[in-house]
Scaffold this active site. Sequence first.
Site, PDB file in Angstrom:
ATOM      1  N   ASP A  17       0.852  -1.186   0.000  1.00  0.00           N
ATOM      2  CA  ASP A  17       0.000   0.000   0.000  1.00  0.00           C
ATOM      3  C   ASP A  17       0.889   1.238   0.000  1.00  0.00           C
ATOM      4  OD1 ASP A  17      -2.126   1.705   0.161  1.00  0.00           O
ATOM      5  OD2 ASP A  17      -2.805   1.064   2.144  1.00  0.00           O
ATOM      6  N   ASP A 111      -3.011   2.500  -5.965  1.00  0.00           N
ATOM      7  CA  ASP A 111      -1.921   2.569  -4.989  1.00  0.00           C
ATOM      8  C   ASP A 111      -1.782   1.334  -4.110  1.00  0.00           C
ATOM      9  OD1 ASP A 111      -4.336   3.017  -3.710  1.00  0.00           O
ATOM     10  OD2 ASP A 111      -3.521   4.485  -2.299  1.00  0.00           O
ATOM     11  N   GLU A 112      -2.493   0.262  -4.407  1.00  0.00           N
ATOM     12  CA  GLU A 112      -2.352  -0.929  -3.568  1.00  0.00           C
ATOM     13  C   GLU A 112      -2.660  -2.195  -4.356  1.00  0.00           C
ATOM     14  OE1 GLU A 112      -5.181  -1.566  -0.361  1.00  0.00           O
ATOM     15  OE2 GLU A 112      -6.521  -0.078  -1.245  1.00  0.00           O
TER      16      GLU A 112
END
Length: 366
Positions: A17, A111-112
């Site tokens: 993350d 983003d993860e």
Amino acid sequence: MIRESNPSVIRRILHIDMDAFYASIEQRDDPTLRQRPVAVGRSEARGVVAAASYEARRYGVRSAMPSRTAQRLCPDLIFIPPHPEKYRAVSAQIHAIFSRYTPLIQPLALDEAALDVTDYLGNFGSATAIAEAIRRDIAQQTQLTASAGVSYNRFLAKLASDQNKPNGLFVITPKQGPAFAASLPVEAFHGIGPATTAKMHALGVRTGADLKRCSMELLRAHFGSAASFYYYIARGIDHRPVEPHRPRKSIGNETTFSQDSNDLPTLLTILEKLTVKVWESCLQRKLTGCTVTVKIRTNDFQTSTRARTLHDPINNQHMLFVAGKHILESFFPLPRPVRLLGITVSGLVPQDKADTQLRLSFLDPS
């Protein structure tokens, strides 16, 4: 190939993350923003914070917060307009790094991602070592930091990634998993949102330990099809595989108004513009669907959704608008003026398959 989840195999799952992703990119690209409270979003009266730097979070600024609220909490807050193309480009860099270590990658957002490295430990020897290598590669190639969680299932790996943010790593072993889940408040469990938290609190369920004491029958009575998920995560059990090619579930668009409205013609005009955008996205992806959902948020920030499933897949923008129009009209009379409106298509199928289904439906004499 998707690994079949085998409970007898101890899996090695990573959850990577990025730290304050959008805001960190803006701070990286503009040195004058570093170490300063930054919000990605619009500062105007109807604006909403899309992302906040850690400097801003210390004041209580959070994503999805109204911009005016954020400014009251942090008078020195600097607003930066979002740059989606830049964020997508950096996300592609990060996912290219993931692919060096395993083909089993499930993107969860820009983003993860969840990664299964069970069969790909190689010379690293451990999932923890791979997580450290990935974080090091990300820092070197993007000048950004990432936090990582390492565990034996997706649920616990996700929880672990939150423990040492920013720029940290946390490991939850099979021996630690059940006790770790039991120790947490239920609102910290991913998959349990505010409404479900309130229902659980009303039942006296406030921690993972409380949830673990609930029978499957009790959970089914109150939470329906989600009962099984809640029952097992309270015990640190999650057999969901990492799915590299998970199909897209929905296509939608929404907008926040510059001025609240409870006028149906005005809302229908906005809805029509949204359906144009959604249908363009459907055409680009060569997808359509049978279920249409309309979302409204009133000016007291209460969100409601209603859905309608059609007999045949949607095959043009007008059909989508008509379905959305009927749903929107069903909200009237409105309890309060609306500040946000959205429409989504789900139950997605390829458009060529939908066209075939539609042709067959015309040929069907029944």
